[in-house]
Design an enzyme around this catalytic site. Structure first.
Site, mmCIF file in Angstrom:
data_model
loop_
_atom_site.group_PDB
_atom_site.id
_atom_site.type_symbol
_atom_site.label_atom_id
_atom_site.label_comp_id
_atom_site.label_asym_id
_atom_site.label_seq_id
_atom_site.Cartn_x
_atom_site.Cartn_y
_atom_site.Cartn_z
ATOM 1 N N LYS A 30 -78.329 64.200 -30.338
ATOM 2 C CA LYS A 30 -77.369 64.779 -29.395
ATOM 3 C C LYS A 30 -76.104 65.111 -30.161
ATOM 4 O O LYS A 30 -75.333 64.237 -30.546
ATOM 5 C CB LYS A 30 -77.023 63.837 -28.241
ATOM 6 C CG LYS A 30 -76.237 64.559 -27.128
ATOM 7 C CD LYS A 30 -75.539 63.616 -26.169
ATOM 8 C CE LYS A 30 -74.102 63.376 -26.554
ATOM 9 N NZ LYS A 30 -73.234 64.586 -26.463
ATOM 10 N N GLY A 68 -75.711 68.037 -24.064
ATOM 11 C CA GLY A 68 -75.097 67.604 -22.822
ATOM 12 C C GLY A 68 -73.957 66.647 -23.053
ATOM 13 O O GLY A 68 -73.486 66.461 -24.175
ATOM 14 N N GLU A 118 -70.042 53.949 -36.355
ATOM 15 C CA GLU A 118 -68.875 54.267 -37.191
ATOM 16 C C GLU A 118 -67.806 54.752 -36.246
ATOM 17 O O GLU A 118 -67.932 55.806 -35.626
ATOM 18 C CB GLU A 118 -69.249 55.335 -38.238
ATOM 19 C CG GLU A 118 -68.284 55.362 -39.418
ATOM 20 C CD GLU A 118 -67.118 56.299 -39.196
ATOM 21 O OE1 GLU A 118 -66.107 55.825 -38.602
ATOM 22 O OE2 GLU A 118 -67.189 57.452 -39.601
ATOM 23 N N CYS A 177 -61.875 60.183 -39.992
ATOM 24 C CA CYS A 177 -61.893 58.760 -39.640
ATOM 25 C C CYS A 177 -61.300 57.884 -40.733
ATOM 26 O O CYS A 177 -60.694 56.863 -40.445
ATOM 27 C CB CYS A 177 -63.311 58.319 -39.307
ATOM 28 S SG CYS A 177 -64.527 58.668 -40.585
ATOM 29 N N GLU A 237 -55.446 54.598 -33.690
ATOM 30 C CA GLU A 237 -55.955 55.803 -34.341
ATOM 31 C C GLU A 237 -55.515 57.028 -33.543
ATOM 32 O O GLU A 237 -55.898 57.204 -32.393
ATOM 33 C CB GLU A 237 -57.475 55.770 -34.461
ATOM 34 C CG GLU A 237 -58.015 56.951 -35.244
ATOM 35 C CD GLU A 237 -59.516 56.899 -35.446
ATOM 36 O OE1 GLU A 237 -59.969 57.195 -36.555
ATOM 37 O OE2 GLU A 237 -60.230 56.545 -34.494
#
Length: 490
Positions: A190, A221, A265, A299, A398
Site C-alpha cells: 500500500k 487507499g 520506522e 526522518c 518531529e
C-alpha cells in the site's frame, strides 16, 4: 471526470476542462491489473500548484482480501525460489527504473515537490541502487548453519504487508519490497495516498521484470480503511511500516490481535553534535543542509544542532548564512533548492511549530511562519533557524519541515546528555578533531546510526532506530533478515 484506464494499468490522461489529470483506475493483483471494488477515488494534489495532478482508487477491504489471497497463494513457490532467481528479478527491476528515470523523476517531483535535480538522485537513482544492493546482499545472509547436531535455517516469515510513506515514495518501496522479495516473501504493497503514482510505476516495473503472479500486489487507499484491513488480515504474517508514531502505534495495536511481526520506522529528532576541535564552518553548513534536504521531510534529518556555549553566536551566524543561501521555489526551476512540502496540512503544521517556537521564547534567527516572498500559492515554507534549549517543543517533536534549533552545551558530557534527552533515537552526527574519539562518543548515544565528520551513509549498514524511532532495521542483509524466521531441525 469520466473514468479512464486500460487493461495494462498504464496511466491515462483525462481532461477536466482545466488541465490533464492522470487517472489510475486499477489495482495490481495476482499478476494483472484489475478494477478496484470501489467507485470512489482519491485526488492527488500537486504541492507546487495546488491543482489536482491525478486520481487513484480509494480502495476497500475487498481489494485487500483479493491481494492478500493472491500473495498467500504465491508463498510456497516464491519461498522455494532460488537466490539467483530473486536477485535477477531485483536487478532487472533496477534496470527498468534506470530506463524510465526521467519519467519517474518528473512524476515524483509533481506528486511530492522535491526539486527535479535533487529528486533525480534521491527519488530515482537511489531506489535503483538500493535494489541492486539488496540483490547482492542475498548471499551475505547466513541461510543455514549447523549447531552441534541441529541444523538451523532461515525461512521466509510469510506474507508481508508493506505500507510506505510519501517523502521518498519509490525509495521506501524498493527498501521494503526488495528486502521482502529477497527473503522469499510475497508482498501486498500500500503506497502513500499522498504520493501514490510511484507505487503504480513500481508495480508496472515488477510485472515487466517477470515477478511471478501473486508475489507483488498493489492496493490503493487510505490508512483507516485499506491500511488497517491489510494489517488486520489473518493471512498477513508481518507488517512493515514507515510513518508517524501514531501510525506505528496503531499498527502495533492491530497486529497484536494476531501476534504478527512488525517492522516500524517512525522518524526522529536527530542531533548534530559539533565539538570545539571540529571543522566548525563545514560542520554547521553540512548539518543545516542535511536538515533541509527534501524540504526537511527526512526522518533522519539532523534538526538539532548542538554547539559549545562559547561558540553559539558563531554557529548562529554560519547557520543563518547557510539557510539564506537556499532558494525556495518551483521544483521544476533549476534554480530551486527547496520545493514545497507535500501537503497543505503539512505546510500549516510546520508553520504552526514555527509560531510555537516563537511563543516559547526560542530566538528566531531567519525564516518564520509567513509564506516565502513571491510564492502566494503552493505549500511552501521558509527555511527557519532558531536558537533555544532542549525543553522546547521545537527541539523535542518531529516537525518534518525545514526547521532547525541550535542548542548550546557546556561540555562533552552535557552534549551527550542533551543528544540522548529525546523520545526519538534514529540518527546523529558527531564532528570532532579525531575520528576515534568521535567513535567512542558515538557508543554513548542511544540512536541507530551515527555519522562521523560528515561521513556518507552506508546503504549496506543497518537503518533504524531506538525508542520512538521504531522497531527493526532496513538496508542490505540486515533488511532481508527482518523478513526471515529461524527454524531448528534435528
Amino acid at each position: 471526470m469520466k473514468q479512464a484506464g486500460n487493461a495494462t494499468g498504464a496511466a491515462v490522461g483525462v481532461d477536466d476542462g482545466l488541465h490533464t489529470v492522470i487517472e489510475r483506475d486499477k489495482i495490481f493483483v495476482n499478476g494483472s491489473w484489475q478494477q478496484s471494488t470501489s467507485d470512489e477515488v482519491i485526488a492527488v494534489i500537486n504541492p507546487a500548484t495546488e491543482e489536482t495532478l491525478a486520481v487513484v482508487p480509494k480502495g476497500t477491504s475487498q481489494d485487500v482480501e483479493a491481494a492478500v489471497t493472491a500473495a498467500a497463494g504465491a508463498l510456497e513457490s516464491w519461498g522455494a525460489s532460488s537466490h539467483d532467481e530473486r536477485a535477477a528479478v531485483l536487478n532487472r527491476m533496477a534496470d527498468l527504473i534506470d530506463e524510465r528515470a526521467s519519467d519517474i523523476t518528473r512524476t515524483i517531483v509533481s506528486e511530492m515537490g522535491q526539486p527535479e535535480r535533487l529528486a533525480a538522485a534521491l527519488q530515482t537513482a537511489s531506489p535503483a541502487e538500493n535494489l541492486r544492493i539488496i540483490a547482492s546482499s542475498i548471499e551475505e545472509v547466513v541461510w543455514s548453519e549447523q549447531i552441534a547436531k541441529t541444523s538451523v535455517q532461515r525461512l521466509p516469515v510469510g506474507v508481508v504487508g508493506a505500507i510506505t510513506p510519501w517523502n521518498v515514495p519509490l525509495l521506501m518501496i524498493c527498501m521494503k519490497v526488495g528486502a521482502a522479495l529477497s527473503a522469499g516473501c510475497p508482498v501486498v504493497l500500500k503506497g502513500s495516498e499522498i504520493a501514490p503514482l510511484s507505487s503504480f510505476i513500481f508495480a508496472e516495473i515488477a510485472q515487466e521484470a517477470g515477478v511471478p503472479d501473486g508475489v507483488l500486489n498493489l492496493v490503493s487507499g487510505t490508512g483507516p480503511e485499506v491500511g488497517e484491513a491489510l494489517v488486520s488480515h489473518p493471512l498477513v504474517d508481518m507488517v512493515s511500516l514507515t510513518g508517524s508514531v501514531r501510525a506505528g502505534r496503531r499498527v502495533m495495536e492491530l497486529a497484536a490481535q494476531s501476534v504478527k511481526r512488525v517492522g516500524l520506522e517512525l522518524g526522529g529528532k536527530s542531533a548534530n553534535i559539533i565539538f570545539e576541535d571540529a571543522d566548525f564552518d563545514r560542520a554547521v553548513a553540512d548539518g543545516i543542509a542535511d536538515a533541509f534536504r527534501n524540504a526537511g521531510q527526512a526522518c533522519g534529518g539532523l534538526t538539532r544542532v548542538l554547539v559549545p556555549e562559547r561558540r553559539l553566536a558563531q554557529a548562529a551566524e554560519l547557520a543563518v548564512a547557510t539557510a539564506q543561501g537556499f532558494v525556495v521555489g518551483d521544483p521544476f526551476d533549476p534554480a530551486s533548492t527547496i520545493g514545497p512540502v507535500a501537503t497543505e496540512g503539512q505546510r500549516d503544521r510546520i508553520r504552526g511549530y514555527i509560531n510555537t517556537g516563537i511563543a516559547e521564547g526560542a530566538a528566531l534567527l531567519t525564516g518564520g511562519p509567513e509564506a516565502p516572498v513571491g510564492l502566494d500559492y503552493g505549500f511552501y515554507v521558509k527555511p527557519t533557524v532558531f536558537t533555544g534549549d532542549n525543553t522546547m517543543r521545537v527541539a523535542r517533536e518531529e516537525i518534518f519541515g525545514p526547521v532547525v534549533v541550535i542548542i548550546p552545551f557546556a561540555d562533552e558530557a552535557d552534549a551527550i546528555r542533551i543528544a540522548n534527552d529525546s523520545p526519538y533515537g534514529l540518527a546523529a552526527g558527531i564532528w570532532c578533531g579525531e575520528d576515534e574519539h568521535a567513535r567512542l562518543l558515538a557508543s554513548k548515544l542511544r540512536v541507530g546510526r551515527v555519522r562521523i565528520n560528515g561521513s556518507a551513509v552506508n546503504r549496506r549498514a543497518p537503518h533504524g532506530g531506538f525508542k520512538l524511532s521504531g522497531i527493526g532495521r532496513e538496508w542490505g542483509r540486515f533488511g532481508i533478515e527482518e523478513f526471515l524466521e529461524y527454524q531448528a531441525v534435528g
